[in-house]
Write a protein that holds these residues in place. Structure first.
Motif, PDB file in Angstrom:
ATOM      1  N   LEU A  95       0.799  -1.218   0.032  1.00 36.77           N
ATOM      2  CA  LEU A  95      -0.016  -0.234   0.020  1.00 36.77           C
ATOM      3  C   LEU A  95       0.805   1.173  -0.162  1.00 36.77           C
ATOM      4  CD1 LEU A  95      -2.899  -0.967   2.383  1.00 36.77           C
ATOM      5  CD2 LEU A  95      -2.938  -0.633   0.087  1.00 36.77           C
ATOM      6  N   ALA A  96       1.998   1.203   0.881  1.00 31.90           N
ATOM      7  CA  ALA A  96       2.678   2.464   0.820  1.00 31.90           C
ATOM      8  C   ALA A  96       3.455   2.629  -0.478  1.00 31.90           C
ATOM      9  CB  ALA A  96       4.059   2.121   1.965  1.00 31.90           C
ATOM     10  N   ALA A  97       3.696   1.512  -1.131  1.00 30.22           N
ATOM     11  CA  ALA A  97       4.380   1.688  -2.419  1.00 30.22           C
ATOM     12  C   ALA A  97       3.316   2.151  -3.406  1.00 30.22           C
ATOM     13  CB  ALA A  97       4.906   0.348  -2.945  1.00 30.22           C
ATOM     14  N   ALA A  98       2.180   1.623  -3.317  1.00 31.55           N
ATOM     15  CA  ALA A  98       1.350   2.289  -4.518  1.00 31.55           C
ATOM     16  C   ALA A  98       0.960   3.755  -4.038  1.00 31.55           C
ATOM     17  CB  ALA A  98      -0.148   1.468  -4.358  1.00 31.55           C
ATOM     18  N   GLN A 154       0.309  -6.491 -11.023  1.00 33.90           N
ATOM     19  CA  GLN A 154      -1.036  -6.991 -10.662  1.00 33.90           C
ATOM     20  C   GLN A 154      -1.740  -6.036  -9.740  1.00 33.90           C
ATOM     21  OE1 GLN A 154      -2.096  -9.995 -12.117  1.00 33.90           O
ATOM     22  NE2 GLN A 154      -0.116  -9.195 -13.238  1.00 33.90           N
ATOM     23  N   ALA A 155      -1.249  -4.675  -9.574  1.00 37.86           N
ATOM     24  CA  ALA A 155      -1.947  -3.571  -8.745  1.00 37.86           C
ATOM     25  C   ALA A 155      -3.075  -3.281  -9.324  1.00 37.86           C
ATOM     26  CB  ALA A 155      -0.875  -2.713  -8.113  1.00 37.86           C
ATOM     27  N   ILE A 156      -4.138  -3.064  -8.407  1.00 34.35           N
ATOM     28  CA  ILE A 156      -5.422  -2.612  -9.335  1.00 34.35           C
ATOM     29  C   ILE A 156      -5.326  -0.923  -9.240  1.00 34.35           C
ATOM     30  CG2 ILE A 156      -8.046  -2.494  -9.263  1.00 34.35           C
ATOM     31  CD1 ILE A 156      -7.730  -5.177  -7.442  1.00 34.35           C
ATOM     32  N   ALA A 157      -4.380  -0.594 -10.045  1.00 30.09           N
ATOM     33  CA  ALA A 157      -4.192   0.933 -10.148  1.00 30.09           C
ATOM     34  C   ALA A 157      -5.221   1.551 -11.050  1.00 30.09           C
ATOM     35  CB  ALA A 157      -2.678   1.136 -10.470  1.00 30.09           C
ATOM     36  N   ALA A 158      -4.857   3.012 -11.240  1.00 37.58           N
ATOM     37  CA  ALA A 158      -5.980   3.513 -12.015  1.00 37.58           C
ATOM     38  C   ALA A 158      -5.276   3.410 -13.418  1.00 37.58           C
ATOM     39  CB  ALA A 158      -6.156   5.110 -11.541  1.00 37.58           C
ATOM     40  N   THR A 205      -4.858  -3.797  -2.780  1.00 34.17           N
ATOM     41  CA  THR A 205      -5.451  -2.703  -3.269  1.00 34.17           C
ATOM     42  C   THR A 205      -6.826  -2.660  -2.892  1.00 34.17           C
ATOM     43  OG1 THR A 205      -4.246  -2.806  -5.287  1.00 34.17           O
ATOM     44  CG2 THR A 205      -6.060  -1.643  -5.498  1.00 34.17           C
ATOM     45  N   LEU A 206      -7.470  -3.841  -2.742  1.00 30.54           N
ATOM     46  CA  LEU A 206      -8.815  -3.899  -2.003  1.00 30.54           C
ATOM     47  C   LEU A 206      -8.726  -3.339  -0.467  1.00 30.54           C
ATOM     48  CD1 LEU A 206      -9.548  -7.478  -3.245  1.00 30.54           C
ATOM     49  CD2 LEU A 206     -10.879  -5.554  -3.803  1.00 30.54           C
ATOM     50  N   LEU A 207      -7.771  -3.786   0.178  1.00 31.43           N
ATOM     51  CA  LEU A 207      -7.725  -3.120   1.603  1.00 31.43           C
ATOM     52  C   LEU A 207      -7.525  -1.520   1.747  1.00 31.43           C
ATOM     53  CD1 LEU A 207      -7.322  -3.724   4.704  1.00 31.43           C
ATOM     54  CD2 LEU A 207      -4.822  -3.945   4.221  1.00 31.43           C
ATOM     55  N   GLN A 208      -6.888  -1.029   0.794  1.00 31.41           N
ATOM     56  CA  GLN A 208      -6.784   0.407   0.609  1.00 31.41           C
ATOM     57  C   GLN A 208      -8.219   1.043   0.233  1.00 31.41           C
ATOM     58  OE1 GLN A 208      -4.791   1.934  -2.769  1.00 31.41           O
ATOM     59  NE2 GLN A 208      -3.727   3.571  -1.253  1.00 31.41           N
ATOM     60  N   HIS A 209      -8.746   0.470  -0.739  1.00 29.57           N
ATOM     61  CA  HIS A 209      -9.948   0.691  -1.275  1.00 29.57           C
ATOM     62  C   HIS A 209     -11.153   0.866  -0.076  1.00 29.57           C
ATOM     63  CE1 HIS A 209     -13.452   1.252  -3.903  1.00 29.57           C
ATOM     64  NE2 HIS A 209     -14.185   0.468  -3.290  1.00 29.57           N
ATOM     65  N   CYS A 234     -19.300  -2.378  -0.979  1.00 31.20           N
ATOM     66  CA  CYS A 234     -18.129  -1.752  -1.368  1.00 31.20           C
ATOM     67  C   CYS A 234     -16.899  -2.508  -2.019  1.00 31.20           C
ATOM     68  CB  CYS A 234     -17.384  -1.077   0.031  1.00 31.20           C
ATOM     69  SG  CYS A 234     -16.047   0.124  -0.420  1.00 31.20           S
ATOM     70  N   SER A 235     -17.120  -3.874  -1.507  1.00 29.72           N
ATOM     71  CA  SER A 235     -15.984  -4.756  -1.903  1.00 29.72           C
ATOM     72  C   SER A 235     -16.537  -5.103  -3.356  1.00 29.72           C
ATOM     73  CB  SER A 235     -16.024  -6.365  -1.071  1.00 29.72           C
ATOM     74  OG  SER A 235     -15.796  -5.876   0.214  1.00 29.72           O
ATOM     75  N   PHE A 236     -17.683  -5.568  -3.771  1.00 29.37           N
ATOM     76  CA  PHE A 236     -18.223  -5.687  -5.159  1.00 29.37           C
ATOM     77  C   PHE A 236     -18.071  -4.648  -6.125  1.00 29.37           C
ATOM     78  CE2 PHE A 236     -21.793  -8.352  -2.864  1.00 29.37           C
ATOM     79  CZ  PHE A 236     -20.920  -9.485  -2.605  1.00 29.37           C
ATOM     80  N   GLY A 237     -17.887  -3.482  -5.632  1.00 28.89           N
ATOM     81  CA  GLY A 237     -17.553  -2.486  -6.495  1.00 28.89           C
ATOM     82  C   GLY A 237     -16.347  -2.036  -6.741  1.00 28.89           C
ATOM     83  N   ALA A 238     -15.352  -2.876  -5.572  1.00 27.43           N
ATOM     84  CA  ALA A 238     -13.978  -2.629  -5.966  1.00 27.43           C
ATOM     85  C   ALA A 238     -13.220  -3.224  -6.919  1.00 27.43           C
ATOM     86  CB  ALA A 238     -13.253  -3.105  -4.518  1.00 27.43           C
ATOM     87  N   HIS A 239     -13.686  -4.510  -7.245  1.00 31.25           N
ATOM     88  CA  HIS A 239     -13.345  -5.370  -8.532  1.00 31.25           C
ATOM     89  C   HIS A 239     -14.258  -6.169  -9.002  1.00 31.25           C
ATOM     90  CE1 HIS A 239     -10.678  -7.573 -11.043  1.00 31.25           C
ATOM     91  NE2 HIS A 239      -9.899  -6.569 -10.924  1.00 31.25           N
TER      92      HIS A 239
END
Length: 470
Positions: free
Chosen positions: A92-95, A207-211, A313-317, A358-363
């Motif tokens: 998370l810190a790296a992202a 594999q990060a869920i980045a923008a 990424t999910l944890l951050q979201h 919120c989880s379903f919308g995350a990915h």
């Protein structure tokens, strides 16, 4: 020797990771000449939970193949120099604080150049699962540039060898596909490169869920603690890691589709054959003595590699809206993609259902969510099942969403249209103290088995039986 020290003292490359594994007895060496068709994957699959494996001269090819770079979640942590409990916070810190790449004039990855391309002659590409349509590049980082802005995206796609200089590629509706559509609108092919044999941090970052237009290579730099050195490809404008092993330079052709598949995918089923996008290869570059990395489709490395960055990424979201979310886990039984377990410090009844939505919308891959209390170990499937068995009632705690977008690789969906299910396996906030309090034996954690047990149990049993007969 932690991997972050390796990254500072030597190039952050695949060889540094293999040296680390070898020093710890975690790298097996296969006999020479293992067959690239089926046999190599079979050996790797047998060892997938125990060790990495290097295959010298597979089918007589001069380039060795390596598999199983991640035989456990703790290996992922080791690869970026942290403990397992620090893994998601570090990602998370790296992202959040990426380090842009550093362009250099040249690098080892361009020591040898092939302009006359013959993929299967020049590279040891294995065939993995029984019904795969042929040899596949499975551990290649596909790097594409936004044709308007030049911003790069890094991802992994299954790449079928379809001819001497032709690769069939599956593009799901994500960022590479967005760049490809943009290139098509501009009337041009999309310049790409496939990077084979990179440091694990680069594989993780991909594999990060980045923008869209967030360069995953910058996340890799933050994971390593130093910018990734990149070099411009010889035949196009894509920048690739200078210390990688192999680079395939090419273009995803405009308005061209050819048959690709079947291929053994992460759900442990075959992705079907269909007409898909095509890469035309313009050149191959590599180190003087390169190493070819392969991932067995649907194997443990495949699942872990995809799971850990998604978890971060999910944890951050989730924490943006729910700071009491403590941890998340994409479960092994849920293919590290479809089933999500969430641990929370519950404050209000009804809150787990909001977290599910919120989880379903995350990915869109997320198909099932189980929310549990903070006393549950979400790394244990037994613990999650216990929480569902003792804290969940279907008529009260079940949420079902119909007709949502899911994974097209899930064979139960209708072309990706899926149902979502959430299970609230948390105790009610107002429950009496003992109603959901877990039992424990006092002092269990303090027992020293060395002093508690007899050193020679067989002699003690003989003595006890003799005393019982008298």
């Amino acid at each position: 020797m932690a991997m972050d020290n390796v990254a500072r003292n030597a190039p952050a490359d695949l060889r540094a990771w293999l040296a680390y594994l070898a020093e710890r007895g975690k790298l097996a060496i296969a006999r020479e000449g293992v067959a690239l068709v089926d046999e190599l994957a079979a050996i790797a699959k047998r060892l997938e939970r125990d060790s990495a494996v290097l295959f010298p001269r597979p089918d007589g090819h001069a380039i060795p193949v390596v598999a199983n770079l991640f035989a456990g979640r703790d290996w992922v942590a080791d690869s970026i120099g942290v403990t397992e409990d620090q893994l998601l916070p570090r990602f998370l810190a790296a992202a959040s604080h990426p380090l842009p790449t550093h362009e250099v004039a040249s690098g080892p990855v361009q020591e040898v150049v092939h302009d006359d391309v013959d993929l299967l002659r020049q590279l040891p590409v294995p065939k993995h699962n029984e019904r795969d349509s042929g040899p596949y590049i499975t551990a290649g980082l596909l790097i594409a540039r936004n044709p308007k802005t030049g911003v790069q995206n890094v991802s992994i796609h299954r790449c079928q060898i379809s001819g001497k200089n032709r690769i069939g590629v599956l593009l799901l509706p994500r960022h590479t596909f967005s760049y490809y559509r943009l290139a098509e609108q501009l009337g041009q092919a999309l310049e790409i490169a496939i990077v084979i044999g990179a440091h694990p941090a680069l594989m993780l970052a991909s594999q990060a869920i980045a923008a869209l237009d967030e360069d995953e290579m910058a996340i890799a730099g933050a994971l390593l603690g130093a910018p990734v050195d990149v070099v411009k490809c010889r035949t196009n404008s894509v920048r690739v890691p200078a210390h990688a092993e192999i680079v395939i330079e090419g273009r995803i052709l405009q308005d061209v589709r050819e048959p690709e598949g079947p291929f053994g995918e992460f759900p442990q089923y075959y992705g079907p054959r269909a007409n898909r996008e095509v890469i035309e290869v313009d050149a191959i570059t590599h180190r003087k003595k390169p190493i070819f990395h392969t991932i067995v489709g649907g194997g443990f490395e495949h699942l872990v590699l995809g799971g850990v960055p998604r978890e971060a990424t999910l944890l951050q979201h989730l924490r943006r809206s729910f700071p009491n979310v403590l941890d998340v886990r994409l479960t092994r039984g849920g293919t590290c993609r479809y089933h999500l377990a969430i641990k929370i410090d519950k404050a209000n009844d009804g809150e787990p259902k909001n977290i599910m939505m919120c989880s379903f919308g995350a990915h869109y891959d997320i198909k099932q969510v189980v929310v549990v209390d903070k006393d549950v170990d979400i790394s244990s499937s037994d613990e999650i099942e216990w929480a569902v068995a003792t804290r969940f009632q279907a008529d009260r705690d079940l949420m079902v969403v119909s007709g949502a977008l899911g994974s097209k690789l899930d064979p139960t969906t209708d072309n990706g249209i899926s149902a979502k299910m959430g299970l609230d396996a948390t105790a009610p906030v107002s429950a009496p103290e003992l109603a959901f309090k877990r039992i424990r034996v006092k002092g269990e954690e303090d027992v020293d088995l060395v002093t508690a047990l007899q050193a020679d149990p067989s002699a003690a049993i003989v003595r006890l039986l003799a005393e019982a007969r008298t």
